[in-house]
Design a protein around this motif. Structure first.
Motif, short mmCIF file in Angstrom:
data_model
loop_
_atom_site.label_atom_id
_atom_site.label_comp_id
_atom_site.label_asym_id
_atom_site.label_seq_id
_atom_site.Cartn_x
_atom_site.Cartn_y
_atom_site.Cartn_z
N ALA A 34 0.83 -1.21 0.00
CA ALA A 34 0.00 0.00 0.00
C ALA A 34 0.86 1.26 0.00
N TYR A 35 1.96 1.23 0.74
CA TYR A 35 2.85 2.38 0.77
C TYR A 35 3.50 2.61 -0.58
N HIS A 36 3.99 1.53 -1.18
CA HIS A 36 4.60 1.67 -2.52
C HIS A 36 3.56 2.10 -3.54
N ALA A 37 2.34 1.58 -3.41
CA ALA A 37 1.28 1.99 -4.34
C ALA A 37 1.00 3.48 -4.21
N GLY A 38 1.08 4.00 -2.97
CA GLY A 38 0.91 5.43 -2.79
C GLY A 38 2.02 6.23 -3.44
N LEU A 39 3.26 5.75 -3.33
CA LEU A 39 4.38 6.45 -3.97
C LEU A 39 4.21 6.47 -5.49
N GLU A 42 -5.95 9.04 -3.52
CA GLU A 42 -6.75 9.07 -2.31
C GLU A 42 -7.16 7.68 -1.87
N GLN A 43 -7.45 6.82 -2.81
CA GLN A 43 -7.83 5.45 -2.46
C GLN A 43 -6.67 4.67 -1.86
N THR A 44 -5.47 4.87 -2.37
CA THR A 44 -4.31 4.20 -1.77
C THR A 44 -4.07 4.68 -0.35
N ARG A 45 -4.30 5.98 -0.09
CA ARG A 45 -4.14 6.49 1.27
C ARG A 45 -5.19 5.89 2.20
N ASN A 46 -6.41 5.76 1.72
CA ASN A 46 -7.47 5.16 2.54
C ASN A 46 -7.15 3.70 2.84
N ALA A 47 -6.64 2.98 1.85
CA ALA A 47 -6.29 1.57 2.06
C ALA A 47 -5.17 1.44 3.08
N LEU A 48 -4.19 2.33 3.00
CA LEU A 48 -3.08 2.29 3.95
C LEU A 48 -3.56 2.57 5.37
N GLN A 49 -4.44 3.55 5.52
CA GLN A 49 -4.93 3.88 6.85
C GLN A 49 -5.75 2.74 7.44
N LEU A 50 -6.50 2.03 6.62
CA LEU A 50 -7.25 0.87 7.10
C LEU A 50 -6.30 -0.20 7.62
N LEU A 110 10.79 8.19 -4.69
CA LEU A 110 10.60 6.99 -5.50
C LEU A 110 11.90 6.56 -6.18
N ASP A 111 12.66 7.52 -6.66
CA ASP A 111 13.90 7.19 -7.35
C ASP A 111 14.97 6.66 -6.39
N ASP A 112 14.79 6.91 -5.07
CA ASP A 112 15.77 6.45 -4.09
C ASP A 112 15.45 5.07 -3.53
N LEU A 113 14.30 4.51 -3.89
CA LEU A 113 13.96 3.18 -3.40
C LEU A 113 14.93 2.16 -3.98
N PRO A 114 15.58 1.36 -3.14
CA PRO A 114 16.52 0.36 -3.67
C PRO A 114 15.78 -0.82 -4.27
N ARG A 115 16.43 -1.47 -5.20
CA ARG A 115 15.89 -2.72 -5.74
C ARG A 115 16.29 -3.85 -4.81
N PRO A 116 15.33 -4.46 -4.11
CA PRO A 116 15.69 -5.53 -3.17
C PRO A 116 16.28 -6.73 -3.90
N VAL A 117 17.30 -7.30 -3.29
CA VAL A 117 17.93 -8.51 -3.82
C VAL A 117 17.79 -9.60 -2.76
N LEU A 118 16.94 -10.58 -3.03
CA LEU A 118 16.66 -11.65 -2.08
C LEU A 118 17.17 -12.97 -2.62
N SER A 119 17.79 -13.76 -1.73
CA SER A 119 18.22 -15.11 -2.09
C SER A 119 17.19 -16.10 -1.59
N ALA A 120 16.91 -17.09 -2.40
CA ALA A 120 15.80 -17.99 -2.10
C ALA A 120 16.19 -19.17 -1.22
N ARG A 125 7.92 -0.56 -12.78
CA ARG A 125 8.63 -0.36 -11.52
C ARG A 125 7.74 -0.72 -10.33
N SER A 126 6.47 -0.41 -10.43
CA SER A 126 5.54 -0.80 -9.37
C SER A 126 5.43 -2.32 -9.29
#
Length: 467
Positions: free
Chosen positions: A172-177, A236-244, A260-270, A440-441
């Motif tokens: 929800a936070y990323h969707a808001g960004l 506005e809908q993303t903010r409402n979803a986050l608050q819920l 948004l441009d400063d968000l790192p690309r996560p690198v996860l090992s499985a 990117r989303s």
């Protein structure tokens, strides 16, 4: 009396027999390695995952902490754990005798031909055990084991809810960004297209273009205005979803969010699929449910055998209150009772069959949970391997579309190309930028989904949430 106590102790010592079948956990019905997993993945430890390391944005960390404290779904999950824990305490207590203290006075009137009517009084005080079942064949122990396994399953269910909540807050936070970025893009596009409309009107006033160009520009501006309203509504809908999800209003004192441009690309090992069996809370929950169902089979088997229950009391009884504690007023009683089921119209066999079917269902659910987990991780790995390259390629598309729009604008102003060519270039650039934002989303959402699929989302620091 000593003889009776000896027999009671002997019966308690013999009550260790169990008819619960040995639990054979099925092997994981998935390959030993993930597709698209690199060699580094096989050396990873899923236990090292932590949501604070996964989400370094201090603003997002504050939001997740708020959700862990205030989200109602997580609170219900915690209350469910407490309820199952209480049920386990009740079932465990049935394995031990309950000792009750009793005190009372009895007055009664009787009549006889010889003595006529008379009124008698009896005072009594004592300690007693009422209908305590000796667990000769492990029925009570099996029920207690089943309750304990369900308690452990409820704890894993709470962790599953916590993992899902952390992922939902992050999404929800990323969707808001991204909604903010899409709104900014719509605003920029509307500004550019309004300038293009003013240019078309100026050229028409100078009789260098027709009214068709103005109509096309006006339609383009109207389309941008409609898109701007849609982007505003989505934000506005993303903010409402986050608050819920947070369960409370967003405070003003949270740290500043990353751009948004400063968000790192996560690198996860499985890691390996076998690690999911010990780290995915939903798989652990299915395993505990399987153990509970297996213990229910033992309880159903023990129901076919005799049940021995004991009732005993030790105390004082006297017609006179003052003589209640005299040595001659001591009384005791010992009443063992043995019951054996003979005819119940097949009820016990049906209960056993039901327990066995539920165990088979629990096995299938356990295997299904493993397969779903494997598929979710495999999908996440596929996204990890492809989203990055797709985003890079789409960025080149945006650069190319930007260059084309600049050249089309120069050619239109010079009168070399018509309005239609410029309109197409503008629309292509807007679509390319929108596609880049969507990719990117999707890339960030895939990283969050992979994190949840690997069993992340909880750590030692979150014990305060589960207490």
């Amino acid at each position: 009396m000593r003889r009776h106590l000896f027999l009671l102790a002997l019966a308690l010592g013999l009550s260790a027999c169990s008819l619960t079948p040995p639990l054979v956990t099925p092997e994981a019905p998935v390959p030993t390695r993930y597709p698209l997993a690199s060699g580094a993945d096989t050396q990873a430890k899923i236990s090292d995952l932590d949501w604070r390391a996964m989400f370094p944005d201090p603003h997002l960390q504050g939001l997740i902490s708020l959700a862990l404290e205030n989200n109602r779904d997580l609170r219900l999950a915690a209350l469910n754990v407490q309820a199952v824990q209480a049920q386990y305490g009740i079932q465990r207590a049935m394995q031990l005798p309950a000792i009750d203290a009793t005190a009372g006075v009895t007055r009664q009137r009787g009549e006889s031909r010889s003595a006529g009517s008379s009124v008698s009084t009896q005072h009594n005080l004592g300690l007693g055990i009422s209908a305590f079942e000796l667990d000769l064949f492990g029925r009570a122990r099996a029920l207690s084991d089943a309750a304990f396994s369900r308690y452990l399953a409820s704890e894993q269910g709470q962790k599953t809810a916590q993992v899902a909540l952390i992922g939902a807050v992050a999404d929800a936070y990323h969707a808001g960004l991204f909604a903010q970025e899409q709104l900014r893009l719509a605003q920029q596009t509307l500004t550019d297209w309004r300038q293009s409309l003013e240019l078309a009107r100026s050229l028409k006033a100078a009789k260098q273009s027709s009214g068709l160009d103005v109509s096309q520009a006006e339609g383009q501006v109207a389309s941008a205005e409609a898109d701007l309203e849609a982007r505003t509504r989505a934000l506005e809908q993303t903010r409402n979803a986050l608050q819920l999800l947070l369960g409370t209003a967003i405070p003003d004192g949270l740290p500043t969010a990353l751009l948004l441009d400063d968000l790192p690309r996560p690198v996860l090992s499985a890691g390996l699929p076998s690690e999911l069996l010990t780290h995915r809370p939903d798989i652990l929950q299915a395993e505990h449910n399987l153990r509970a169902a297996n213990a229910d089979v033992g309880a159903a088997r023990a129901a076919f055998f005799p049940r021995l229950s004991l009732t005993g009391a030790l105390g004082y009884a006297s017609p006179e209150m003052g003589n209640l504690f005299n040595s001659g007023s001591r009384v005791w009683s010992f009443a063992p009772q043995l019951s054996l089921p003979i005819f119940n119209a097949g009820r016990l066999r049906s209960e056993l069959r039901l327990a066995e079917v539920r165990t088979s269902s629990a096995v299938a659910e356990y295997e299904r949970a493993i397969q779903i987990a494997f598929r979710e991780v495999a999908d996440g790995l596929a996204g990890r391997e492809t989203y990055g390259r797709q985003v890079d390629a789409q960025q080149r598309v945006v650069v190319s579309a930007t260059r084309r729009l600049a050249l089309s604008d120069l050619r239109y102003r010079a009168g070399v190309d018509g309005r239609l060519e410029l309109l197409d270039a503008q629309r292509q650039l807007y679509a390319a930028r929108q596609t880049l934002l969507d990719l990117r989303s999707a890339e960030m959402a895939n990283a969050v989904a992979l994190y949840k699929a690997l069993g992340g989302g909880h750590s030692q620091a979150d014990k305060r949430v589960t207490e």
